[in-house]
Write a protein that holds these residues in place. Structure first.
Motif, PDB file in Angstrom:
ATOM      1  N   ASN A   1       0.808  -1.229   0.000  1.00 33.55           N
ATOM      2  CA  ASN A   1       0.000   0.000   0.000  1.00 33.55           C
ATOM      3  C   ASN A   1       0.841   1.279   0.000  1.00 33.55           C
TER       4      ASN A   1
ATOM      5  N   SER B   1      -1.360  -0.669  -7.975  1.00 39.58           N
ATOM      6  CA  SER B   1      -2.398  -1.081  -7.034  1.00 39.58           C
ATOM      7  C   SER B   1      -3.049  -2.377  -7.485  1.00 39.58           C
TER       8      SER B   1
ATOM      9  N   ASP C   1       0.185  -7.987   3.560  1.00 39.34           N
ATOM     10  CA  ASP C   1       0.473  -6.571   3.294  1.00 39.34           C
ATOM     11  C   ASP C   1       1.743  -6.393   2.473  1.00 39.34           C
TER      12      ASP C   1
END
Lengths: 484, 484
Positions: A46, A52, A311
């Motif tokens: 992120n 993305s 993540d």
């Protein structure tokens, strides 16, 4: 003899270079690395800018829709012990340029080399071709500067094209990716910019024997150099050296003192003493393309089974194969000074190895027909052994790739060369493969499994010329051989 | 000289055949046609057995999921005047076999030919290779008999493989379809079944000059015969004939009396006098593969725009291009005695033509790099002109394919051969193309548009050998040339 081929050969036998002596090179190279500031950091997904996960597919994409993306494929095949799986893959449909600008100075052909930083590089900087650019790159999708010397490759008037073919990249990681491998000879005056230098082919071959110095993009193009044509093919190695010697340009003593190198050159030039004719090899390849079924379908990344996304990482449930990570990069000498991007990180080192054997008096290479899901056409010609070591550690001996155990237990006197080489640092994070050239004796089997075949260097070179036959691992490994 | 090549050449110069004299052939062939009952009728789609429109996609499929299907593709390209369209296409992912069984009898190589009915054939029966079978066919998905002689192609021990490559089919109609083109020489005793006969290559070349007699499957395999190897390449035509003459096997008088044939043979053997080197041709091809963008996506047939489906036909709104129809077939000599199937019907006759010109003393062929949506890799090498005449009748001169107007207004003395030839009668309904070989004089331009290049026959042959370079229209057209 075509002047192109003789110029390549003369350059290959030349290690003296008034512009950059071999003994000075390492210092210059270290200097280039120190002259610039590079900073590469692992970051969570992120924190990437412009990249993305696309909502509907879960694919990892650039906001421009260009460069590359991480997507999924579903694979079904009758080759190998696993018949169906899904996996992430790099999709990069545009064809990039890997190009050398060369120039003849006082009769010797020099290659313009670039000390180039890539975020995934071991040692950060490696020696690259003059130009290494995707179309997004040289059409400035990133809104930065144009790559240096691109103009010589886009507008080729006044230049001679020495090599110009489309070649594949890693079929286990890329979906049908190809690059234009091109070598251009210019007669124009070339300004040598600060991260660039002229080297002979002889110097490059020497440097290929260092660990992680010549990058993959340079090695694949070097492997496309045709050292033989139909017209040169009748000339035996000895006559060739006489021809060169008469021109008093290069010192060929190195050859007399080095049996292995003379064997390699003879394998590159010989068109008579091969075990199989080219028609027989094409028939073998045709038979295998029909026998192996490979169905590959692009699927959204979020439907790939047995893979997870945290993540920081996209990874396999059992920690196998590879993962996808993200990096942030700062560099003061690239087209743009900072960016973020995904990279593919292998879970283990790999092995790529050729077994070589003298048959009919000429050195033959044991080639494997290998199915990989991203291949353009089911199989390509691969090194004898090409695998990630980790994936096989737990496997039963019979499930391991043929010849792997042989290579891992090799008598040291059969090893002709062993180096560590990286994959492309623009896509792969510090991927490190052990490159091995192994010469076996008369006692080694001539009969090999169905999907293996013995070929001379001359034959391998001809298949490289006609595209999509020889895979990138085999091509890069060949460039360590010298004189070819 | 390789014995394989000399055997092909000797057979090509042999028209005397004790098993089937050329003058008796037509009678035998007519007899085969009369000996069998064939009935082919156009039927509405809903009278097809085993074939139906799949509910979710509208695709026309076989109940087994095998054989082939009619699906849709969506195409976007920067080549040609139309940049995006959708169309129906034949999807046949399995690789079929087109195979000749040959045998040397008294030193002459004979080809086992089959008088074969196909529902789309003009004249119903044409002369086919020994074997012509899809995998569904020879693995008996239709629950009928195995094709004759299939055993020689599946179990090749005791046979010599003379030709064995993968070759493409029509890229405008098939999605990446390929066949194995194979020629086998057997030493076993072969029983000649009733619809089969032995012919020499010389006889076949003669018969290729008849309209719609030698089918497309036979012509594509004949085009793969390598009449030159690297070793034969130094021999000029004249020396070759001396060699043959000394063996007293064939009469080479035909050559002395026919200048055009001697030019063709010289173009097939010459490796010195080409206008462009093979490296230059590969570079030209690489450049065009990058310049032309071609994106093809499979879509459900029901989403194809500007096409309609009636009870009897899938057709274009304006009646252009082609349509898909259905037929019922009865035949007493095929693997099953009656079946129904879809066929593709072209709306107009086509033109396929080579322009040939003597450059550097040797005959060169004007090759076109042609983008077609079903191509395996964007472009293939095609004849100088390859088009459906009807589609261009209304077009403005500038939108017409280059050289089409030249060919339509040709002085008659430049036409070396003009025949009508069919496409594959198992997929195409009476498709008829005018095949033309045109020899132009010194006044014809040497400079040609970017996507055209002059090549010798020797060069074309080498590209055929390495697969997926030369398209089926060019290959079939070449087989009319004789001696090649």
């Amino acid at each position: 003899m075509d002047s192109k081929e003789i110029n390549f050969i003369i350059s290959a036998f030349t290690e003296y270079n008034p512009f950059m002596k071999t003994e000075d090179f390492m210092e210059w190279f270290a200097g280039r690395k120190e002259a610039h500031k590079f900073k590469i950091e692992l970051i969570p997904f992120n924190e990437m800018r412009e990249w993305s996960f696309e909502h509907s597919t879960g694919n990892l994409v650039h906001s421009s829709g260009k460069f590359f993306s991480i997507e999924g494929i579903w694979v079904e095949t009758n080759a190998g012990p696993v018949s169906t799986w899904s996996q992430p893959i790099i999709n990069q449909p545009e064809i990039g340029i890997l190009g050398f600008l060369t120039k003849r100075i006082d009769g010797i052909l020099y290659f313009l080399m670039q000390a180039k930083m890539e975020p995934g590089n071991i040692n950060t900087v490696q020696l690259a071709p003059t130009l290494q650019a995707t179309r997004s790159n040289y059409s400035c999708v990133h809104k930065g500067k144009k790559p240096h010397y691109i103009e010589y490759f886009l507008e080729k008037s006044g230049s001679k094209i020495l090599v110009d073919t489309l070649q594949s990249e890693q079929g286990a990681r890329f979906l049908k990716k190809r690059n234009r491998n091109i070598i251009i000879e210019t007669s124009k005056n070339i300004e040598v910019l600060e991260d660039y230098c002229w080297l002979t082919l002889g110097q490059l071959h020497k440097l290929c024997q260092h660990d992680n110095l010549i990058n993959m993009d340079a090695r694949t193009v070097l492997a496309c150099i045709p050292f033989m044509t139909y017209r040169i093919s009748g000339i035996r190695a000895d006559n060739l050296f006489e021809t060169i010697d008469k021109r008093k340009m290069v010192n060929v003593d190195i050859l007399d003192s080095d049996t292995f190198k003379s064997q390699v050159l003879s394998s590159a030039l010989d068109t008579e003493r091969h075990l199989k004719t080219s028609d027989e090899i094409i028939s073998w390849f045709t038979e295998l393309k029909i026998r192996y079924e490979l169905e590959v379908e692009r699927i959204p990344l979020k439907y790939v089974k047995n893979w997870q996304c945290s993540d920081n990482e996209i990874f396999h449930d059992e920690g196998k194969y590879f993962s996808v990570i993200a990096v942030s990069v700062e560099a003061d000498n690239r087209e743009i000074s900072s960016w973020t991007q995904p990279l593919v990180k292998s879970q283990d080192t790999g092995i790529v190895a050729f077994i070589m054997k003298t048959i009919n008096g000429v050195l033959h290479f044991l080639i494997q027909a290998k199915v990989e899901p991203g291949n353009f056409d089911v199989i390509e010609m691969a090194p004898t052994v090409q695998c990630i070591t980790g994936s096989y550690k737990q496997d039963k001996p019979l499930d391991r790739p043929p010849f792997l155990d042989f290579i891992l237990n090799l008598p040291p006197d059969q090893m002709r060369l062993s180096t560590l080489q990286s994959e492309e640092g623009g896509r792969f994070f510090r991927e490190n493969n052990q490159n091995m050239l192994i010469e076996v004796g008369d006692d080694f089997q001539v009969d090999v499994p169905d999907n293996y075949i013995w070929m001379t260097m001359n034959q391998i070179k001809r298949f490289i010329k006609y595209n999509n036959f020889v895979n990138v691992e085999a091509r890069c490994l060949m460039s360590s051989l010298g004189f070819i």
